[in-house]
Motif scaffolding. Structure first.
Motif, PDB file in Angstrom:
ATOM      1  N   VAL A   1       0.863  -1.185   0.000  1.00  0.00           N
ATOM      2  CA  VAL A   1       0.000   0.000   0.000  1.00  0.00           C
ATOM      3  C   VAL A   1       0.898   1.233   0.000  1.00  0.00           C
ATOM      4  O   VAL A   1       1.726   1.405   0.899  1.00  0.00           O
ATOM      5  CB  VAL A   1      -0.930   0.033   1.219  1.00  0.00           C
ATOM      6  CG1 VAL A   1      -1.796   1.298   1.197  1.00  0.00           C
ATOM      7  CG2 VAL A   1      -1.816  -1.204   1.253  1.00  0.00           C
TER       8      VAL A   1
ATOM      9  N   LYS B   1      -5.969   7.816   3.975  1.00  0.00           N
ATOM     10  CA  LYS B   1      -6.492   6.755   3.122  1.00  0.00           C
ATOM     11  C   LYS B   1      -5.523   5.591   2.963  1.00  0.00           C
ATOM     12  O   LYS B   1      -5.924   4.421   2.960  1.00  0.00           O
ATOM     13  CB  LYS B   1      -6.887   7.326   1.761  1.00  0.00           C
ATOM     14  CG  LYS B   1      -8.119   8.220   1.801  1.00  0.00           C
ATOM     15  CD  LYS B   1      -8.537   8.656   0.411  1.00  0.00           C
ATOM     16  CE  LYS B   1      -9.789   9.528   0.495  1.00  0.00           C
ATOM     17  NZ  LYS B   1     -10.947   8.773   1.022  1.00  0.00           N
TER      18      LYS B   1
ATOM     19  N   ASN C   1      -5.336   3.731   6.337  1.00  0.00           N
ATOM     20  CA  ASN C   1      -6.627   3.073   6.551  1.00  0.00           C
ATOM     21  C   ASN C   1      -6.745   1.794   5.739  1.00  0.00           C
ATOM     22  O   ASN C   1      -7.152   0.739   6.243  1.00  0.00           O
ATOM     23  CB  ASN C   1      -7.775   4.007   6.161  1.00  0.00           C
ATOM     24  CG  ASN C   1      -7.998   5.140   7.129  1.00  0.00           C
ATOM     25  OD1 ASN C   1      -7.412   5.176   8.208  1.00  0.00           O
ATOM     26  ND2 ASN C   1      -8.827   6.081   6.747  1.00  0.00           N
ATOM     27  N   GLN C   2      -6.400   1.874   4.466  1.00  0.00           N
ATOM     28  CA  GLN C   2      -6.539   0.706   3.604  1.00  0.00           C
ATOM     29  C   GLN C   2      -5.566  -0.396   4.008  1.00  0.00           C
ATOM     30  O   GLN C   2      -5.890  -1.592   3.925  1.00  0.00           O
ATOM     31  CB  GLN C   2      -6.369   1.120   2.149  1.00  0.00           C
ATOM     32  CG  GLN C   2      -7.528   1.990   1.674  1.00  0.00           C
ATOM     33  CD  GLN C   2      -7.338   2.596   0.298  1.00  0.00           C
ATOM     34  OE1 GLN C   2      -6.473   2.175  -0.466  1.00  0.00           O
ATOM     35  NE2 GLN C   2      -8.147   3.590  -0.026  1.00  0.00           N
TER      36      GLN C   2
ATOM     37  N   GLN D   1      -3.839   5.489  -3.530  1.00  0.00           N
ATOM     38  CA  GLN D   1      -4.917   6.468  -3.454  1.00  0.00           C
ATOM     39  C   GLN D   1      -4.336   7.808  -3.885  1.00  0.00           C
ATOM     40  O   GLN D   1      -3.192   7.881  -4.286  1.00  0.00           O
ATOM     41  CB  GLN D   1      -5.506   6.584  -2.044  1.00  0.00           C
ATOM     42  CG  GLN D   1      -5.460   5.311  -1.196  1.00  0.00           C
ATOM     43  CD  GLN D   1      -4.054   5.010  -0.721  1.00  0.00           C
ATOM     44  OE1 GLN D   1      -3.310   5.920  -0.384  1.00  0.00           O
ATOM     45  NE2 GLN D   1      -3.699   3.740  -0.701  1.00  0.00           N
TER      46      GLN D   1
ATOM     47  N   ASN E   1      -7.412   3.656  -5.992  1.00  0.00           N
ATOM     48  CA  ASN E   1      -8.605   4.315  -5.464  1.00  0.00           C
ATOM     49  C   ASN E   1      -8.444   5.805  -5.760  1.00  0.00           C
ATOM     50  O   ASN E   1      -7.654   6.487  -5.106  1.00  0.00           O
ATOM     51  CB  ASN E   1      -8.701   4.047  -3.964  1.00  0.00           C
ATOM     52  CG  ASN E   1      -9.889   4.696  -3.301  1.00  0.00           C
ATOM     53  OD1 ASN E   1      -9.851   5.006  -2.122  1.00  0.00           O
ATOM     54  ND2 ASN E   1     -10.974   4.905  -4.027  1.00  0.00           N
TER      55      ASN E   1
ATOM     56  N   ASP F   1     -12.413   3.233   2.515  1.00  0.00           N
ATOM     57  CA  ASP F   1     -11.105   2.598   2.699  1.00  0.00           C
ATOM     58  C   ASP F   1     -11.257   1.164   3.183  1.00  0.00           C
ATOM     59  O   ASP F   1     -10.465   0.290   2.810  1.00  0.00           O
ATOM     60  CB  ASP F   1     -10.263   3.409   3.682  1.00  0.00           C
ATOM     61  CG  ASP F   1      -9.969   4.808   3.182  1.00  0.00           C
ATOM     62  OD1 ASP F   1      -9.852   4.984   1.957  1.00  0.00           O
ATOM     63  OD2 ASP F   1      -9.872   5.735   4.016  1.00  0.00           O
TER      64      ASP F   1
ATOM     65  N   VAL G   1     -11.873  -0.813   0.053  1.00  0.00           N
ATOM     66  CA  VAL G   1     -10.680  -1.038  -0.777  1.00  0.00           C
ATOM     67  C   VAL G   1      -9.745  -2.048  -0.121  1.00  0.00           C
ATOM     68  O   VAL G   1      -9.195  -2.926  -0.789  1.00  0.00           O
ATOM     69  CB  VAL G   1      -9.949   0.290  -1.049  1.00  0.00           C
ATOM     70  CG1 VAL G   1      -8.634   0.040  -1.779  1.00  0.00           C
ATOM     71  CG2 VAL G   1     -10.834   1.223  -1.862  1.00  0.00           C
ATOM     72  N   GLY G   2      -9.555  -1.941   1.190  1.00  0.00           N
ATOM     73  CA  GLY G   2      -8.677  -2.888   1.877  1.00  0.00           C
ATOM     74  C   GLY G   2      -9.172  -4.317   1.752  1.00  0.00           C
ATOM     75  O   GLY G   2      -8.392  -5.248   1.495  1.00  0.00           O
TER      76      GLY G   2
ATOM     77  N   TYR H   1     -12.942  -1.021  11.547  1.00  0.00           N
ATOM     78  CA  TYR H   1     -12.733  -2.026  10.517  1.00  0.00           C
ATOM     79  C   TYR H   1     -12.901  -3.449  11.049  1.00  0.00           C
ATOM     80  O   TYR H   1     -12.558  -3.760  12.197  1.00  0.00           O
ATOM     81  CB  TYR H   1     -11.361  -1.871   9.874  1.00  0.00           C
ATOM     82  CG  TYR H   1     -11.229  -0.578   9.105  1.00  0.00           C
ATOM     83  CD1 TYR H   1     -12.358   0.134   8.706  1.00  0.00           C
ATOM     84  CD2 TYR H   1      -9.992  -0.041   8.782  1.00  0.00           C
ATOM     85  CE1 TYR H   1     -12.259   1.320   8.006  1.00  0.00           C
ATOM     86  CE2 TYR H   1      -9.881   1.140   8.082  1.00  0.00           C
ATOM     87  CZ  TYR H   1     -11.015   1.820   7.701  1.00  0.00           C
ATOM     88  OH  TYR H   1     -10.911   3.000   7.001  1.00  0.00           O
TER      89      TYR H   1
END
Length: 312
Positions: free
Chosen positions: A12, A46, A49-50, A144, A169, A258, A261-262, A298
């Motif tokens: 990421v 972002k 987070n992902q 992102q 993203n 997010d 996406v994760g 999450y």
């Protein structure tokens, strides 16, 4: 259906911010002052987070980004490490403050966000090239747009040339060369970002599905998230809709995209088809809006074992 994931290399590349979550009944209009009900500081950004969303679902995740040499940066590093994210490629800068985001969360759960990039804009093409150029390149790269557009462009092109699958993203929306978005598999956007890309409004689920079909002619695959309506997807072979389960009470939508996406990245890295990955993404995003904050909301794999669903 129980969510089955196996650790797979996911890189990421993106932002890490400290979020200032401010709860208000209704956000202020221009020129208006409102009193907040509370304020909470929490890890965000972002990219981070992902990374956390993917790690919680069993992904083998490495994060590339930048923080300042300050208390906020130290907090973000501790939290990423605690979540099982490899932070060996995070750079610490004494000349930049850690990125921050001011998030106004209304009683309805909707939010508005202002981001101060700080150290996120210190990430360089050479740093990204170094990470991507290692002997064992990652199988899937997630990006992102809270880092500079030139870095996104360089990272997408190099990752694709190394054989990695690129998930971009496009949030917040930035204009990128067509040759860059063409390499994305998938290009992930929410409704507003898709509207900005194609220059027309999305007034219905049918509109979103039509635009996704049109976009797949120019990208390897595409996903458009639609909040309570779920998401639409399109790849070279097919397209479809994944509806979201109804949520009795939306607590906070911060970071729900997010979470999507994760989760999507974890399933793609494990070899799932796009429609299956979108299904777990919708489930993860729906789970996140029932809880406060971004990373704190999450899901773990066990939280989603009864929620994975796919529609055509």
């Amino acid at each position: 259906m129980t969510v089955q994931v196996r650790p797979s290399p996911i890189l990421v590349i993106g932002s890490a911010n400290l979020d200032y979550l401010i709860r208000v009944d209704v956000g202020p209009r221009p020129g208006e002052t409102v009193l907040a009900r509370s304020m909470l500081k929490a890890p965000g950004g972002k990219g981070a987070n992902q990374a956390v969303a993917a790690a919680r679902l069993g992904g083998d995740v490495r994060f590339v980004g930048c923080v300042g040499d300050d208390n906020d940066g130290a907090l973000l590093m501790r939290e990423l490490r605690a979540e099982g994210v490899d932070i060996g490629d995070v750079e610490i800068f004494t000349s930049h403050h850690t990125g921050m985001a001011v998030v106004a969360v209304e009683r309805s759960g909707q939010n508005s966000i202002m981001v101060v990039p700080g150290a996120n804009f210190a990430l360089t093409e050479s740093r990204v090239a170094h990470v991507l150029g290692r002997a064992e390149p990652p199988s899937l790269v997630v990006l992102q747009a809270e880092i500079q557009a030139s870095i996104v462009t360089a990272a997408v092109e190099q990752a694709a040339s190394s054989g990695a699958r690129v998930v971009l993203n496009l949030a917040p929306f930035v204009a990128l060369p067509a040759r860059v978005t063409a390499l994305c598999d998938p290009l992930v956007m929410n409704e507003a970002e898709a509207e900005a890309l194609v220059g027309e409004s999305i007034a219905s689920l049918a509109d979103a599905r039509r635009i996704a079909r049109e976009l797949r002619r120019a990208v390897r695959s595409v996903v458009i998230t639609l909040g309570v309506q779920g998401a639409v997807w399109a790849d070279p072979d097919d397209d479809g809709v994944v509806p979201a389960e109804a949520v009795p009470h939306v607590v906070d939508t911060t970071g729900a995209g997010d979470a999507f996406v994760g989760a999507l990245a974890v399933r793609l890295a494990a070899g799932a088809e796009l429609r299956q990955a979108v299904g777990i993404g919708v489930a993860a995003g729906t789970f996140a809006v029932t809880r406060d904050g971004a990373q704190s909301s999450y899901a773990m794999a066990s939280d989603l074992e009864m929620n994975e669903h796919v529609a055509g």
